[in-house]
Design a protein around this motif. Structure first.
Motif, PDB file in Angstrom:
ATOM      1  N   UNK A  24      78.461  45.360  11.760  1.00 10.59           N
ATOM      2  CA  UNK A  24      78.658  46.849  11.153  1.00 10.59           C
ATOM      3  C   UNK A  24      77.527  47.446  12.238  1.00 10.59           C
ATOM      4  N   UNK A  25      77.606  48.315  12.169  1.00  9.70           N
ATOM      5  CA  UNK A  25      76.721  49.933  13.117  1.00  9.70           C
ATOM      6  C   UNK A  25      75.364  49.804  13.297  1.00  9.70           C
ATOM      7  N   UNK A  26      74.625  50.237  14.080  1.00  8.46           N
ATOM      8  CA  UNK A  26      73.099  50.373  13.638  1.00  8.46           C
ATOM      9  C   UNK A  26      72.892  50.135  12.147  1.00  8.46           C
ATOM     10  N   UNK A  27      71.248  49.733  12.564  1.00  9.50           N
ATOM     11  CA  UNK A  27      70.588  49.437  11.135  1.00  9.50           C
ATOM     12  C   UNK A  27      70.592  50.345  10.259  1.00  9.50           C
ATOM     13  N   UNK A  28      70.271  51.802  10.264  1.00  9.55           N
ATOM     14  CA  UNK A  28      70.663  52.688   9.044  1.00  9.55           C
ATOM     15  C   UNK A  28      71.365  53.184   8.651  1.00  9.55           C
ATOM     16  N   UNK A  29      72.822  52.604   9.595  1.00  9.58           N
ATOM     17  CA  UNK A  29      73.475  53.373   9.707  1.00  9.58           C
ATOM     18  C   UNK A  29      74.833  52.705   8.264  1.00  9.58           C
TER      19      UNK A  29
END
Lengths: 101, 370
Positions: B78-83
């Motif tokens: 998964x990408x950065x936590x908010x994406x």
């Protein structure tokens, strides 16, 4: 000839001495690590398990069913972005299509 | 100066004494560790909630099937936590970044080497990494999709990798070592040597600057990135440790190639729970599985992921697909089924509301609460 043999013996002895020094250093290092490990602060696993259970049950989880109580877990009523995106796409599709009477 | 012969004798006596002390220390350590192991997670949970029903797991649905790869998918991240971006690497020679909300591709990056085993997504979303049978890791810019650096140093395949920070990458390799890299300067910062077998899995704890490694020597080791020696080490079993995954600062799970998952706690310094290989009606006999679908003939754990609270543990097995465990009650809750070949990876996103499973059938499925 005799002198040469003596030299070889001396060299071998010095080599053994060096190897033994390294061996002693390694064993001493290992002992120090073990002493540090023994002295390390630990709690019993039952205490640790209690803390883990409390943390897990007090943390909200978007993947668990929404509701007031789910076996002690406070589930949150956060909007599910996947559901939102799906609804939006359906709505978009609705507006894009034309109806043939 | 004394006679070397005498010195040697003296040293040998000292070595014998020290070795005797080592034995006693090992015995003492073993006793101390055993005295701390007075219960396990499920027993304590049952004492706390004697008649509690198992956690409900009836609200799970499939949102997307991501199609685009043409060969086995090796890893997903998964990408950065908010994406809601997901990175996947496949042996078709591409890494693809997906927008999991829409199900569309954002970018496809051609790899310099097709035989990729692992990929990583930097926490700021700017860099991507891949590595595999070429023994080197390649760093790519997210925006341009071009390679930024090639990290050479391992002498065997790269099995797993993870970013420790925006410019720090850790790689695990079949050469029995892990390496911390400075990505901007493409140099090695630290090498971690202690395993006696191929390092097969990594779990990076960015917050504390630590990582856990699992290897084929049966050990899982916890490292502080600044130190060359492991901080903790645990014998997981006689089998290979195929996967490690961290749940909290002090808690991690290790899966072995016999299908067992063990939970280790660093505060009590030992194993606190064990999840035996599940028996499922849908389990395909290994031989049949191999003949018809080309999947592995073992029951090893291939991937572990936790929901945001930690109550749900998702695990993929080579012969069973993706299974969901109730971590506390040690009960099987269900399966995420639907892939037509071996499911090799499961990951929960940073927000904790999406789950991705990838498979050798070259698709990725996105699951979430309904």
């Amino acid at each position: 000839m005799y002198e040469m043999e003596e030299n070889v013996d001396e060299k071998r002895l010095l080599m053994q001495l060096k190897i033994s020094e390294i061996k002693l250093k390694r064993v001493t290092e290992l002992n120090n690590t073990l002493k540090q490990n023994i002295a390390r602060e630990r709690i019993t696993s039952s205490n640790s398990c209690l803390m883990i259970i409390n943390t897990i049950r007090a943390t909200s989880d978007p993947l668990l069913p929404a509701g007031e109580e789910n076996n002690g877990i406070r589930t949150n009523s956060m909007i599910n972005p996947y559901k939102e995106a799906m609804i939006m796409r359906r709505n978009d599709n609705k507006t894009d299509c034309c109806i043939i009477a | 100066m004394s006679d070397p012969q005498e010195q040697l004798k003296k040293l040998q006596v000292q070595i014998t004494q020290s070795k005797r002390e080592t034995k006693q220390l090992y015995f003492h350590l073993d006793r101390v560790l055993k005295s701390c192991q007075d219960s396990n997670l499920t027993t304590v949970y049952r004492q706390q909630v004697p008649n509690g029903p198992p956690v409900r797991f009836d609200n799970f649905g499939l949102y997307h099937v991501l199609r685009g790869h043409f060969n086995k998918i090796s890893q997903i991240r998964w990408g950065p936590a908010d994406s809601y971006y997901l990175l996947s690497s496949s042996q078709d020679g591409f890494m693809i970044i997906w927008d999991t909300l829409t199900g569309y591709k954002v970018k496809a990056i051609p790899l310099d080497v097709q035989w990729v085993l692992s990929c990583a997504y930097s926490p700021d979303g700017q860099l991507l990494a891949s590595g595999g049978l070429s023994n080197r890791a390649t760093i790519y810019n997210f925006e341009s999709g071009t390679s930024k650096a090639v990290l050479k140093g391992h002498t065997c395949y790269i099995s797993d990798m993870g970013f420790l920070g925006p410019d720090k990458l850790i790689t695990a390799s079949g050469d029995m070592n892990c390496i911390l890299w400075d990505v901007n300067r493409a140099i090695q910062v630290n090498t971690y040597v202690d395993h006696l077998g191929d390092v097969l899995s990594l779990a990076v704890d960015q917050k504390n600057g630590r990582f856990v490694s699992g290897a084929s020597d049966g050990y899982a080791k916890v490292w502080d990135c600044r130190s060359a020696c492991p901080v903790y080490q645990y014998v997981v079993g006689h089998n290979e440790v195929t996967v490690v995954e961290q749940l909290t600062d002090h808690l991690f799970a290790a899966g072995t190639d016999d299908g067992t998952i063990k939970l280790f706690d660093m505060r009590s310094d030992g194993e606190i729970n064990r999840y035996n290989p599940p028996f499922l009606a849908s389990t395909v006999p290994p031989a049949l599985h191999q003949n018809h679908q080309g999947a592995a003939d073992d029951s090893s754990v291939t991937s572990i992921a936790f929901s945001s609270s930690g109550r749900l543990m998702f695990a993929t097995y080579a012969d069973k697909g993706c299974v969901v465990w109730d971590l506390l009650a040690n009960q099987l809750l269900g399966e995420l089924s639907g892939h037509s070949n071996q499911v090799n990876q499961v990951r929960v996103n940073g927000q904790g509301n999406g789950v991705a499973t990838s498979s050798w059938d070259s698709t990725i499925k996105i699951w979430g609460a309904t």
